[in-house]
Design a protein around this motif. Structure first.
Motif, PDB file in Angstrom:
ATOM      1  N   GLU A  31       1.599  81.360 -56.573  1.00 13.86           N
ATOM      2  CA  GLU A  31       0.163  81.587 -56.433  1.00 13.86           C
ATOM      3  C   GLU A  31      -0.505  81.700 -57.804  1.00 13.86           C
ATOM      4  O   GLU A  31      -1.604  81.183 -58.012  1.00 13.86           O
ATOM      5  CB  GLU A  31      -0.096  82.850 -55.627  1.00 13.86           C
ATOM      6  CG  GLU A  31      -1.575  83.083 -55.317  1.00 13.86           C
ATOM      7  CD  GLU A  31      -1.789  84.224 -54.343  1.00 13.86           C
ATOM      8  OE1 GLU A  31      -0.790  84.709 -53.790  1.00 13.86           O
ATOM      9  OE2 GLU A  31      -2.949  84.609 -54.140  1.00 13.86           O
ATOM     10  N   VAL A  32       0.202  82.367 -58.761  1.00 12.63           N
ATOM     11  CA  VAL A  32      -0.327  82.483 -60.121  1.00 12.63           C
ATOM     12  C   VAL A  32      -0.413  81.107 -60.771  1.00 12.63           C
ATOM     13  O   VAL A  32      -1.400  80.749 -61.410  1.00 12.63           O
ATOM     14  CB  VAL A  32       0.566  83.419 -60.960  1.00 12.63           C
ATOM     15  CG1 VAL A  32       0.029  83.534 -62.387  1.00 12.63           C
ATOM     16  CG2 VAL A  32       0.643  84.791 -60.320  1.00 12.63           C
ATOM     17  N   VAL A  33       0.655  80.298 -60.580  1.00  9.43           N
ATOM     18  CA  VAL A  33       0.677  78.946 -61.157  1.00  9.43           C
ATOM     19  C   VAL A  33      -0.419  78.101 -60.542  1.00  9.43           C
ATOM     20  O   VAL A  33      -1.095  77.334 -61.223  1.00  9.43           O
ATOM     21  CB  VAL A  33       2.063  78.308 -60.951  1.00  9.43           C
ATOM     22  CG1 VAL A  33       2.036  76.838 -61.370  1.00  9.43           C
ATOM     23  CG2 VAL A  33       3.107  79.054 -61.743  1.00  9.43           C
ATOM     24  N   ALA A  34      -0.614  78.240 -59.202  1.00 10.86           N
ATOM     25  CA  ALA A  34      -1.647  77.449 -58.524  1.00 10.86           C
ATOM     26  C   ALA A  34      -3.020  77.758 -59.103  1.00 10.86           C
ATOM     27  O   ALA A  34      -3.827  76.858 -59.330  1.00 10.86           O
ATOM     28  CB  ALA A  34      -1.621  77.737 -57.026  1.00 10.86           C
ATOM     29  N   SER A  35      -3.277  79.035 -59.337  1.00  9.07           N
ATOM     30  CA  SER A  35      -4.566  79.414 -59.925  1.00  9.07           C
ATOM     31  C   SER A  35      -4.721  78.804 -61.307  1.00  9.07           C
ATOM     32  O   SER A  35      -5.791  78.321 -61.673  1.00  9.07           O
ATOM     33  CB  SER A  35      -4.662  80.943 -59.998  1.00  9.07           C
ATOM     34  OG  SER A  35      -5.868  81.331 -60.592  1.00  9.07           O
ATOM     35  N   THR A  36      -3.620  78.799 -62.077  1.00  3.44           N
ATOM     36  CA  THR A  36      -3.674  78.204 -63.415  1.00  3.44           C
ATOM     37  C   THR A  36      -3.887  76.706 -63.354  1.00  3.44           C
ATOM     38  O   THR A  36      -4.643  76.136 -64.135  1.00  3.44           O
ATOM     39  CB  THR A  36      -2.366  78.522 -64.162  1.00  3.44           C
ATOM     40  OG1 THR A  36      -2.192  79.940 -64.215  1.00  3.44           O
ATOM     41  CG2 THR A  36      -2.421  77.973 -65.579  1.00  3.44           C
ATOM     42  N   VAL A  37      -3.187  76.027 -62.408  1.00  2.00           N
ATOM     43  CA  VAL A  37      -3.357  74.572 -62.256  1.00  2.00           C
ATOM     44  C   VAL A  37      -4.798  74.259 -61.895  1.00  2.00           C
ATOM     45  O   VAL A  37      -5.409  73.327 -62.424  1.00  2.00           O
ATOM     46  CB  VAL A  37      -2.387  74.028 -61.197  1.00  2.00           C
ATOM     47  CG1 VAL A  37      -2.735  72.580 -60.849  1.00  2.00           C
ATOM     48  CG2 VAL A  37      -0.961  74.109 -61.695  1.00  2.00           C
ATOM     49  N   SER A  38      -5.351  75.081 -60.985  1.00  2.00           N
ATOM     50  CA  SER A  38      -6.761  74.872 -60.605  1.00  2.00           C
ATOM     51  C   SER A  38      -7.666  74.997 -61.826  1.00  2.00           C
ATOM     52  O   SER A  38      -8.534  74.169 -62.062  1.00  2.00           O
ATOM     53  CB  SER A  38      -7.163  75.885 -59.537  1.00  2.00           C
ATOM     54  OG  SER A  38      -8.542  75.837 -59.282  1.00  2.00           O
ATOM     55  N   SER A  39      -7.412  76.050 -62.619  1.00  3.01           N
ATOM     56  CA  SER A  39      -8.226  76.245 -63.825  1.00  3.01           C
ATOM     57  C   SER A  39      -7.995  75.122 -64.827  1.00  3.01           C
ATOM     58  O   SER A  39      -8.921  74.660 -65.484  1.00  3.01           O
ATOM     59  CB  SER A  39      -7.881  77.595 -64.468  1.00  3.01           C
ATOM     60  OG  SER A  39      -8.145  78.654 -63.585  1.00  3.01           O
ATOM     61  N   ALA A  40      -6.721  74.672 -64.940  1.00  4.34           N
ATOM     62  CA  ALA A  40      -6.408  73.597 -65.887  1.00  4.34           C
ATOM     63  C   ALA A  40      -7.116  72.310 -65.519  1.00  4.34           C
ATOM     64  O   ALA A  40      -7.612  71.591 -66.391  1.00  4.34           O
ATOM     65  CB  ALA A  40      -4.895  73.376 -65.937  1.00  4.34           C
ATOM     66  N   LYS A  41      -7.169  72.012 -64.196  1.00  4.32           N
ATOM     67  CA  LYS A  41      -7.866  70.799 -63.763  1.00  4.32           C
ATOM     68  C   LYS A  41      -9.357  70.910 -64.083  1.00  4.32           C
ATOM     69  O   LYS A  41      -9.987  69.951 -64.540  1.00  4.32           O
ATOM     70  CB  LYS A  41      -7.643  70.570 -62.269  1.00  4.32           C
ATOM     71  CG  LYS A  41      -6.207  70.194 -61.922  1.00  4.32           C
ATOM     72  CD  LYS A  41      -5.980  70.102 -60.430  1.00  4.32           C
ATOM     73  CE  LYS A  41      -6.564  68.865 -59.842  1.00  4.32           C
ATOM     74  NZ  LYS A  41      -6.230  68.726 -58.401  1.00  4.32           N
ATOM     75  N   ILE A  42      -9.905  72.109 -63.843  1.00  2.00           N
ATOM     76  CA  ILE A  42     -11.325  72.316 -64.176  1.00  2.00           C
ATOM     77  C   ILE A  42     -11.521  72.211 -65.687  1.00  2.00           C
ATOM     78  O   ILE A  42     -12.472  71.593 -66.165  1.00  2.00           O
ATOM     79  CB  ILE A  42     -11.790  73.687 -63.661  1.00  2.00           C
ATOM     80  CG1 ILE A  42     -11.756  73.706 -62.110  1.00  2.00           C
ATOM     81  CG2 ILE A  42     -13.187  74.007 -64.154  1.00  2.00           C
ATOM     82  CD1 ILE A  42     -12.011  75.067 -61.516  1.00  2.00           C
TER      83      ILE A  42
END
Length: 961
Positions: A295-306
């Motif tokens: 879940e932490v990684v998913a949030s980071t991936v989301s932020s990274a894509k943004i």
């Protein structure tokens, strides 16, 4: 302690007995022997008795102290004396056991501790062993929690500090996760979406402590990775096919024993997945850790894509900023040049001031009082006019202008007044003076006198009159006229020159025309010819490219003639120039067009009798002839035999001879007598009398276009037939580019109950309920359509009476030839009845799932998932259930042939029933009636089979063996 006291009493009795015995013995000896002997014996006996009593007392004291220390919980360092053997043995044993208990407590949780004295099966030993095992479990749990917390902190810090792009970030996450979890291989997938299609793209791959470079793309539902995207749940596999890695994961060549695929979810939105492979089965706490860190990684991936998107926007912004900086730098450069120019002008002004000072010393200077009387005059004016100062005082009006009131108004207002004075000198000669009047004020600011600077301009005036005569013609012509002196410096330009070049006489005076008008593209050879002619003092005519004041180029035809004086020397040059820019442009344009036509078209020339006199390469390629095979031949060589004597062919040449041009498509034959089609125009060329002298044909090969046109026409007719059929069977709605309804066919209107007038000009939302119109899917659909993407799916609308209508079809953007959206069309079939049945079935299925156990099977008979009632009733977890054959849990014929038979019956929409049984861990057999129901996709293919269990309440207890 009671035993110790009893023992003391017995010892005391023994001592008393010994003493009494000694006394009796002494008494007897006393009787038998003499007094000295009895005394010695008695003393020895007494000493021996005292020593024995003392020894016994010491042993008892030692034993008392030893037992007291043990009783107080202290383990004595000194051992008990080895007397009273049984008591001592037990006390020593208690000492060793208590010491062993203390050592055990100190090393509590150490699995290697071994008891040497304490019985592990005894009450104390077994309790201590149980305590140790419990402590080991606590230590292990604490170690796992610490490992999980450290891992979460590690990855949180890693994700917080690494500002990388998505691929580099995904590799950093994956490599650290593979190492920390202790697996062998890993893959990191990021979810993307293109043209309304979701897919996973392999962003990073890691195996055997090194980076792997593999590219892979997995669509939604494809393989296990695609299934994770679809179902958003962890997949945990322990039974791995030998070829799984090579087929699906792309992680390498080794076959692992355990595969776990973790979706990266935030708020139930999937941003990617991590696939890990290990040769060892991952324990549950590591699986739980992977869930939390995902879940932490998913949030980071989301932020990274943004962030990636933001970086792209920032890069564009920086590029624009760089362009602005470049423009600012260019502006600064221009400002520096401007400043340099201003400084140059200032230096020029200083030079001019110095020059004026020198001129003033040579000019006439006269002072007037405020009444117009001359006060004084310098020698220069005396010499110019031939009058002395006294003579001038008597003739003050001679040096005043005719409109004296203008003079007084200017000087009193603090302004200079300048004019030209025409006077006669003392000798009667006409003298022209340039007079500049300046007022001089006193300390009170009142006008005190007037200074006049007088410049003799007689010579200039005479030249001006000469120029006026020369300019009379020049001023009334549109041509440009330049007059220079013998050195080529400009003395006069006419208005035609100013209109042509935008330079005035002030701009050009004293300069060479070539220095001002010629530019970078002026022909050097032309300049050399002009220079040579001027050096030889000859007249010349040239056409030359010049540049006007604004930097625009223009062409002139230029004639330069030298003007010689009475001595035969060149005194001036007169240049007359005519603007031929339009002529040059037209000629160049005509030339370029002819060259372009010749390059891109087939060109052939005929005389008026139809004989070929010239042909270009493009034409030769089309007809497959060589040039020498056509030159001199008649046009008939290119005509089909059946057309040579036709009236149309004869009329063609009659029209061409009369001067008519003809433009259409023509059927011709090539060298191999094959039919070709050419589109072109026959152009008769006329002489000055209007008679045709020759004919030029410009043409292009349209043979393939003609064939394609015929084929297209046939396809158009076929398509028209299909569309007509489609219009009779399919509901069609048409919208303009602003999503307003512009048409609806009869099928749609009949079923929906609308009239076309009810819909025209209205938006799509008129067909929806208020609830449906607010759904984000509606906005997303139109957003995709506006971007040029088609949209496929089921659409819920409402009829004119407000009833729900369901349609299955597509919305399609209709593009214009330039790629812009012209309109949108909906092609759909009404499937309201099927949708209502589906909704009823879904509701019924939901009711079943809330009341009885339900399992979803693949068509191959493997478990996909089950409802919570099943998990609660049978005690089987999701991980235990997933991807295992149903035969692992229930007893019946679940062979491949039997499952295929179920699938075939389900494909025919037949409900299949079977009797199955399940044996619980307690040994109970439960009998069920299983109902198999298919789940189909839009292509009517079975994707899942629902197995619904109905308990027949038959419970059989297996006899214990």
């Amino acid at each position: 302690m009671k035993k110790f006291k009893l023992l003391g009493r017995k010892v005391l009795v023994l001592i008393i007995a010994i003493v009494l015995s000694t006394c009796i013995s002494a008494a007897s000896l006393h009787i038998l022997n003499n007094t000295l002997v009895s005394t010695v014996f008695l003393a020895i006996s007494l000493l021996a008795t005292l020593w024995l009593v003392n020894e016994i007392a010491n042993k008892l004291i030692n034993l008392k102290e030893f037992s007291a220390q043990i009783d107080s919980g202290v383990i004595p360092v000194q051992k008990v004396s080895e007397s009273f053997s049984q008591i001592t043995f037990h006390i020593q044993s208690m000492h060793f056991k208590m010491q062993e208990v203390i050592d055990f407590v100190k090393s509590l949780g150490n699995e290697t501790f071994q008891f040497k004295h304490l019985d592990v099966n005894g009450p104390i030993g077994s309790t201590l062993v149980a305590l140790s095992e419990n402590q080991i479990k606590i230590n292990e749990e604490e170690k796992r929690r610490s490992w999980q917390n450290e891992g979460l902190a590690k990855f949180s810090e890693l994700l917080r500090t690494d500002d990388k792009d998505l691929k580099e970030l995904s590799f950093i996450i994956l490599s650290n996760m593979v190492k920390y979890v202790g697996v062998n291989q890993g893959a990191f997938f990021v979810q993307y979406e293109e043209e309304n299609e979701r897919f996973f793209e392999l962003s990073a791959c890691y195996a055997y402590d090194r980076k792997k470079f593999i590219e892979n793309r997995i669509k939604e539902g494809q393989g296990l990775i695609g299934q994770v995207m679809l179902e958003k749940e962890i997949i945990f596999l322990t039974d791995i096919p030998d070829d799984y890695i090579n087929i699906t994961s792309g992680l390498g060549e080794a076959t692992p024993n355990n595969i776990i695929i973790v979706p990266l979810l935030v708020n139930d939105i999937c941003y990617g997945a991590i696939e890990l492979a290990s040769f060892e089965i991952l324990p549950p706490y590591k699986v739980e850790f992977l869930k939390e860190v995902a879940e932490v990684v998913a949030s980071t991936v989301s932020s990274a894509k943004i962030n990636q998107h933001t970086k792209n926007l920032l890069a564009k912004s920086q590029q624009m900023s760089e362009e602005l900086r470049s423009q600012e730098e260019e502006m600064r450069h221009h400002m520096e040049k401007l400043q340099s120019t201003q400084e140059e002008l200032q230096r020029g002004k200083i030079e001019i001031d110095g020059l004026f000072s020198a001129i003033n010393s040579s000019q006439g200077l006269v002072e007037f009082d405020t009444k117009g009387n001359i006060i004084t005059a310098n020698e220069s004016i005396n010499n110019i006019i031939g009058l002395s100062t006294d003579e001038l005082r008597n003739r003050s009006s001679l040096l005043l202008p005719n409109h004296i009131e203008n003079l007084w108004a200017s000087v009193e207002g603090g302004e200079n007044y300048e004019c030209e004075l025409e006077i006669k000198s003392k000798s009667g000669k006409v003298v022209w003076l340039n007079a500049n009047y300046s007022g001089v004020k006193d300390a009170s600011g009142n006008l005190s006198k007037i200074l006049v600077l007088l410049l003799n301009i007689t010579a200039r005036k005479e030249k001006e009159k000469e120029f006026e005569r020369l300019s009379l013609v020049a001023d009334n012509t549109n041509n440009s006229v330049i007059i220079t002196n013998a050195e080529g410096l400009v003395e006069y330009v006419n208005p035609g020159f100013t209109r042509l070049t935008k330079y005035t006489l002030d701009d050009m005076f004293g300069k060479k025309p070539g220095d001002v008008l010629q530019g970078k593209n002026t022909d050097k050879d032309t300049l050399a010819r002009i220079r040579k002619k001027l050096e030889s003092e000859e007249s010349l005519y040239e056409e030359i490219l010049n540049y006007d004041k604004e930097g625009n180029s223009y062409w002139v035809s230029m004639a330069i003639n030298p003007v010689k004086n009475e001595n035969g020397e060149v005194d001036k040059y007169i240049s007359v120039q005519a603007d031929i820019t339009e002529t040059k442009i037209s000629a160049l344009d005509y030339k370029n067009k002819l060259e372009a036509i010749n390059r891109s078209n087939a060109v052939i020339e005929f005389d008026i009798n139809g004989n070929i006199i010239e042909v270009n390469d493009n034409f030769l390629k089309i007809v497959n002839y060589k040039r020498e095979e056509l030159i001199g031949k008649h046009h008939e060589i290119l005509i089909p035999k059946e057309d040579i004597n036709s009236p149309e062919y004869k009329q063609l040449w009659a029209d061409l001879k009369s001067g008519k041009f003809i433009n259409r498509e023509f059927r011709r034959i090539n060298r191999d007598k094959e039919e070709i089609w050419m589109r072109g125009v026959y152009n008769p060329l006329l002489d000055i009398e209007g008679k045709t002298v020759k004919i030029i044909k410009y043409a292009t090969d349209v043979t393939k276009e003609k064939e394609l046109h015929i084929q297209t026409e046939n396809q158009r007719k076929e398509l028209s037939s299909h569309l007509e059929t489609l219009n009779k069977t399919i509901a069609i709605l048409e919208f303009d580019k602003d999503a307003k309804i512009i048409n609806a066919n009869k099928v749609y209107l009949d079923i929906s109950g609308y009239d076309l007038s009810d819909l025209l000009g209205k938006g799509y939302e008129v067909l929806l309920t208020s609830e449906e119109s607010k759904k984000p899917q509606n906005e997303m659909m139109w957003s995709n359509l506006m971007e040029g993407h088609f949209f496929t799916g089921q659409f819920k609308q409402q009829s004119k009476e407000g009833k729900n209508l369901w349609l299955l079809g597509t919305f399609n953007p209709v593009m214009s030839t330039n790629g812009e959206i012209e309109s949108f069309k909906m092609f759909a079939q009404f499937n309201t009845l099927e949708k209502e049945r589906e909704i009823n079935n879904t509701q019924l299925l939901g009711a079943f799932k809330n009341t009885v156990p339900v399992i979803e099977l693949t068509p191959e008979g493997k478990c996909a998932k089950a409802n919570q009632i099943f998990h609660n009733d049978f005690g089987i977890s999701k991980l235990e259930l997933r991807n295992r054959p149903i035969s692992d849990f229930f007893k019946t014929d679940f062979s491949v042939a039997h499952m295929n038979n179920i699938v075939k019956k389900n494909e025919r929409d037949q409900v299949v029933e079977d009797i199955i049984s399940h044996v619980s861990q307690e040994g109970n057999i439960r009998i069920f009636r299983a109902v198999f129901h298919p789940i189909k996709n839009s292509g009517n293919d079975i994707t899942r089979i629902l197995m619904i269990l109905i308990d027949k309440e038959m419970i059989v207890k297996i006899a214990a063996k």
